[in-house]
Design a protein around this motif. Sequence first.
Motif, PDB file in Angstrom:
ATOM      1  N   ALA A  97      -6.858  62.894  32.287  1.00  0.00           N
ATOM      2  CA  ALA A  97      -5.739  63.687  31.785  1.00  0.00           C
ATOM      3  C   ALA A  97      -4.443  63.229  32.431  1.00  0.00           C
ATOM      4  CB  ALA A  97      -5.975  65.168  32.073  1.00  0.00           C
ATOM      5  N   ARG A  99      -0.057  64.276  32.899  1.00  0.00           N
ATOM      6  CA  ARG A  99       1.026  65.248  32.734  1.00  0.00           C
ATOM      7  C   ARG A  99       2.265  64.704  33.427  1.00  0.00           C
ATOM      8  NH1 ARG A  99       2.577  71.239  33.742  1.00  0.00           N
ATOM      9  NH2 ARG A  99       4.686  70.868  34.475  1.00  0.00           N
ATOM     10  N   TYR A 111      -2.253  70.128  32.314  1.00  0.00           N
ATOM     11  CA  TYR A 111      -2.190  68.781  31.758  1.00  0.00           C
ATOM     12  C   TYR A 111      -1.965  68.812  30.255  1.00  0.00           C
ATOM     13  CZ  TYR A 111      -3.407  66.569  36.143  1.00  0.00           C
ATOM     14  OH  TYR A 111      -3.372  66.107  37.441  1.00  0.00           O
ATOM     15  N   TRP A 114      -5.047  64.262  27.028  1.00  0.00           N
ATOM     16  CA  TRP A 114      -6.458  64.138  27.403  1.00  0.00           C
ATOM     17  C   TRP A 114      -7.116  62.973  26.680  1.00  0.00           C
ATOM     18  CZ3 TRP A 114      -8.877  67.288  30.969  1.00  0.00           C
ATOM     19  CH2 TRP A 114      -8.136  68.384  31.412  1.00  0.00           C
TER      20      TRP A 114
END
Length: 124
Positions: A97, A99, A111, A114
Amino acid sequence: QVQLVESGGGLVQAGGSLRLSCAASGRTGSRYSMGWFRQAPGKEREFVAAIHWSAGSTSYADSVKGRFTISRAIAENTVYLQMNSLKPEDTAVYYCAARYSTVVRTRWNEYDYWGQGTQVTVSS
């Protein structure tokens, strides 16, 4: 948008090792927290490890400390999860993931992007 593709999962005996890879593409940059999470059947998704893309700072779940190592190859836009001394309880689908962040993030709901996940199965 950021695209993430995991690879490296498989079947391994207890005590063995695997290395997962997460290749990132799209609007990537230096200010990202990259995390690995896992989800076993019937269980909630849980944090495994995370790394800040530029700072290199890391965080690990207590259950994997000393056994797993997260790292990144900046030139390859890839994050790795080296898993040693694997246990049957490590069996799960592992997700990468990402972010946008200035710090390492450890909660899955923080997050934004994915991967599709890769299965890790550890036999006893």
